[in-house]
Design a protein around this motif. Structure first.
Motif, PDB file in Angstrom:
ATOM      1  N   ASN A   1      49.875  19.503  -2.265  1.00  0.00           N
ATOM      2  CA  ASN A   1      48.443  19.200  -2.231  1.00  0.00           C
ATOM      3  C   ASN A   1      48.015  18.752  -0.832  1.00  0.00           C
ATOM      4  N   LYS A   2      48.819  17.885  -0.222  1.00  0.00           N
ATOM      5  CA  LYS A   2      48.513  17.437   1.147  1.00  0.00           C
ATOM      6  C   LYS A   2      48.570  18.592   2.124  1.00  0.00           C
ATOM      7  N   LEU A   3      49.565  19.442   1.955  1.00  0.00           N
ATOM      8  CA  LEU A   3      49.713  20.578   2.874  1.00  0.00           C
ATOM      9  C   LEU A   3      48.491  21.493   2.804  1.00  0.00           C
ATOM     10  N   VAL A   4      48.041  21.753   1.575  1.00  0.00           N
ATOM     11  CA  VAL A   4      46.881  22.631   1.388  1.00  0.00           C
ATOM     12  C   VAL A   4      45.637  22.030   2.047  1.00  0.00           C
ATOM     13  N   LYS A   5      45.460  20.734   1.884  1.00  0.00           N
ATOM     14  CA  LYS A   5      44.316  20.056   2.513  1.00  0.00           C
ATOM     15  C   LYS A   5      44.378  20.212   4.028  1.00  0.00           C
ATOM     16  N   GLU A   6      45.588  20.059   4.560  1.00  0.00           N
ATOM     17  CA  GLU A   6      45.792  20.192   6.005  1.00  0.00           C
ATOM     18  C   GLU A   6      45.471  21.626   6.466  1.00  0.00           C
ATOM     19  N   ILE A   7      45.898  22.597   5.694  1.00  0.00           N
ATOM     20  CA  ILE A   7      45.638  24.004   6.054  1.00  0.00           C
ATOM     21  C   ILE A   7      44.138  24.277   6.049  1.00  0.00           C
TER      22      ILE A   7
ATOM     23  N   LYS B   1      42.675  26.059  -6.208  1.00  0.00           N
ATOM     24  CA  LYS B   1      42.221  24.796  -6.787  1.00  0.00           C
ATOM     25  C   LYS B   1      41.105  24.192  -5.931  1.00  0.00           C
ATOM     26  N   ASN B   2      41.135  24.502  -4.640  1.00  0.00           N
ATOM     27  CA  ASN B   2      40.114  24.000  -3.722  1.00  0.00           C
ATOM     28  C   ASN B   2      38.973  24.992  -3.517  1.00  0.00           C
ATOM     29  N   GLY B   3      38.852  25.918  -4.451  1.00  0.00           N
ATOM     30  CA  GLY B   3      37.691  26.802  -4.438  1.00  0.00           C
ATOM     31  C   GLY B   3      37.772  27.984  -3.481  1.00  0.00           C
ATOM     32  N   GLN B   4      38.956  28.260  -2.953  1.00  0.00           N
ATOM     33  CA  GLN B   4      39.108  29.382  -2.016  1.00  0.00           C
ATOM     34  C   GLN B   4      39.436  30.667  -2.786  1.00  0.00           C
ATOM     35  N   LYS B   5      39.014  31.802  -2.206  1.00  0.00           N
ATOM     36  CA  LYS B   5      39.383  33.105  -2.783  1.00  0.00           C
ATOM     37  C   LYS B   5      40.666  33.581  -2.106  1.00  0.00           C
ATOM     38  N   VAL B   6      41.663  33.883  -2.926  1.00  0.00           N
ATOM     39  CA  VAL B   6      43.007  34.105  -2.375  1.00  0.00           C
ATOM     40  C   VAL B   6      43.592  35.448  -2.817  1.00  0.00           C
ATOM     41  N   LEU B   7      44.191  36.145  -1.846  1.00  0.00           N
ATOM     42  CA  LEU B   7      45.040  37.304  -2.140  1.00  0.00           C
ATOM     43  C   LEU B   7      46.466  36.930  -1.762  1.00  0.00           C
TER      44      LEU B   7
ATOM     45  N   ASP C   1      39.057  34.388   1.237  1.00  0.00           N
ATOM     46  CA  ASP C   1      39.100  33.336   2.254  1.00  0.00           C
ATOM     47  C   ASP C   1      40.498  33.270   2.884  1.00  0.00           C
ATOM     48  N   PHE C   2      41.509  33.506   2.049  1.00  0.00           N
ATOM     49  CA  PHE C   2      42.889  33.456   2.532  1.00  0.00           C
ATOM     50  C   PHE C   2      43.712  34.625   1.987  1.00  0.00           C
ATOM     51  N   VAL C   3      44.537  35.193   2.854  1.00  0.00           N
ATOM     52  CA  VAL C   3      45.569  36.135   2.414  1.00  0.00           C
ATOM     53  C   VAL C   3      46.915  35.485   2.752  1.00  0.00           C
ATOM     54  N   ILE C   4      47.736  35.292   1.721  1.00  0.00           N
ATOM     55  CA  ILE C   4      49.036  34.643   1.895  1.00  0.00           C
ATOM     56  C   ILE C   4      50.115  35.704   1.682  1.00  0.00           C
TER      57      ILE C   4
ATOM     58  N   ALA D   1      54.665  29.844  -0.641  1.00  0.00           N
ATOM     59  CA  ALA D   1      53.610  30.866  -0.788  1.00  0.00           C
ATOM     60  C   ALA D   1      52.873  30.669  -2.113  1.00  0.00           C
ATOM     61  N   LEU D   2      53.637  30.519  -3.191  1.00  0.00           N
ATOM     62  CA  LEU D   2      53.034  30.378  -4.523  1.00  0.00           C
ATOM     63  C   LEU D   2      52.178  29.119  -4.617  1.00  0.00           C
ATOM     64  N   ASN D   3      52.699  28.029  -4.074  1.00  0.00           N
ATOM     65  CA  ASN D   3      51.989  26.763  -4.275  1.00  0.00           C
ATOM     66  C   ASN D   3      50.841  26.556  -3.300  1.00  0.00           C
ATOM     67  N   ILE D   4      50.926  27.137  -2.103  1.00  0.00           N
ATOM     68  CA  ILE D   4      49.718  27.031  -1.280  1.00  0.00           C
ATOM     69  C   ILE D   4      48.644  27.982  -1.810  1.00  0.00           C
ATOM     70  N   ALA D   5      49.041  29.141  -2.327  1.00  0.00           N
ATOM     71  CA  ALA D   5      48.040  30.032  -2.942  1.00  0.00           C
ATOM     72  C   ALA D   5      47.333  29.294  -4.078  1.00  0.00           C
ATOM     73  N   ALA D   6      48.119  28.648  -4.940  1.00  0.00           N
ATOM     74  CA  ALA D   6      47.542  27.926  -6.082  1.00  0.00           C
ATOM     75  C   ALA D   6      46.688  26.747  -5.609  1.00  0.00           C
ATOM     76  N   GLY D   7      47.155  26.044  -4.602  1.00  0.00           N
ATOM     77  CA  GLY D   7      46.414  24.894  -4.088  1.00  0.00           C
ATOM     78  C   GLY D   7      45.098  25.310  -3.449  1.00  0.00           C
ATOM     79  N   LEU D   8      45.112  26.419  -2.727  1.00  0.00           N
ATOM     80  CA  LEU D   8      43.878  26.916  -2.110  1.00  0.00           C
ATOM     81  C   LEU D   8      42.870  27.286  -3.190  1.00  0.00           C
TER      82      LEU D   8
END
Ligand code: ADP
Ligand code: MG
Length: 259
Positions: free
Chosen positions: A241-247, A29-35, A119-122, A20-27
């Protein structure tokens, strides 16, 4: 369109919070707005995101139990990153919620009010299939299931899939499985066997990306940092990083574009 992704597995210690923490951070990093919503009374995602208990005025408990909105309870970490923290009181919410009308739909309703802001709620979940997890499955568009590459990995997955099917039947028809993520993989024979076995049972759902056992992933949260800030060149950072790109690339297009 916001995508709500719930991290779920009723087993503890499988990598839900780390993911949860690392996909939130990765998203981010890719310019997404995250909650990021921490629904685990143990509050590991909250502290792992660098939130000091003293900063918290309101938390997920207040949002679920009172008429407080998500917006009025969140902590702003950066312009694009908000967190709805958890507190130990959430453990009591499991019981208090049973007295409420539409008790499994509260989080869905509360998140709906904020949908245009992200953009994403995790959502990180406790290691149980109680009312907290049920609330997040009802609120979610998809479930991401971390599975530790260890003996008994498959145990519990059948029950979780049954729960997901029940949630689909009773109010969240569109719920999908974002993916099954093998975590803490190693080069041992047993680790490879377990990954192969899960892939065999869930060929559609299991990610080809796996998250290796990497001590940096354990260390990062104690500094309140994501793996990308803490150890950007580690094997853990590369995998997440790969997982976030895939998501991000999935982005709801997979149904409409058969390949
Ligand atoms: P859960 O939220 O499912 O209980 P956590 O994400 O808290 O699981 O992970 C359980 C423990 O394993 C934590 O100490 C965490 O730091 C560690 N951990 C998680 N993923 C990895 C990994 N890929 N490599 C090494 N340690 C990990
Ligand atoms: Mg956890």
């Amino acid at each position: 369109m916001v995508r709500v992704i719930a991290l779920a597995n009723q087993k503890g210690g499988v990598g839900k919070t780390t993911t949860a923490l690392n996909i939130a951070a990765g998203l981010l990093k890719n310019g997404q707005k995250v909650l990021l919503i921490d629904l685990d009374p143990q509050s590991n995602a909250t502290s792992g995101a660098g939130v000091d208990k003293k900063e918290i005025n309101f938390d997920a408990y207040d949002v679920l139990i009172s008429n407080r909105s998500v917006k009025s309870a969140i902590l702003k970490r950066t312009d694009n990153f908000d967190i709805l923290p958890s507190s130990p009181e959430l453990a009591g919410a499991e019981i208090e919620l049973t007295k409420k009308k539409n008790r499994q739909m509260i989080l869905k309703r509360k998140i709906a009010q904020e949908k245009e802001n992200y953009d994403f709620v995790i959502i990180d979940n406790p290691p149980a299939l109680g009312l907290l997890s049920l609330n997040s499955l009802m609120a979610a568009d998809s479930v991401l299931i971390p599975v530790q590459a260890e003996y008994f990995a498959l145990e519990g997955l059948a029950q979780l899939k049954k729960t997901i099917d029940l949630v689909k039947e009773h109010g969240n028809l569109g719920l999908t499985i974002e993916g099954i993520l093998m975590t803490m993989t190693t080069h041992t024979k047993i680790s490879r066997q377990v990954v192969a076995e899960v892939e065999k049972h869930f060929p559609e759902e299991t990610y080809s990306i796996t998250i290796p056992r990497n001590v940096r992933l354990t260390e990062a949260p104690s500094f309140g940092q994501s793996i990308f800030d803490f150890a950007g060149f580690s094997s853990g950072a590369r995998a997440y990083n790969k997982l976030v790109k895939e998501i991000i690339s999935k982005d709801g297009t997979e149904e409409s574009e058969p390949s």
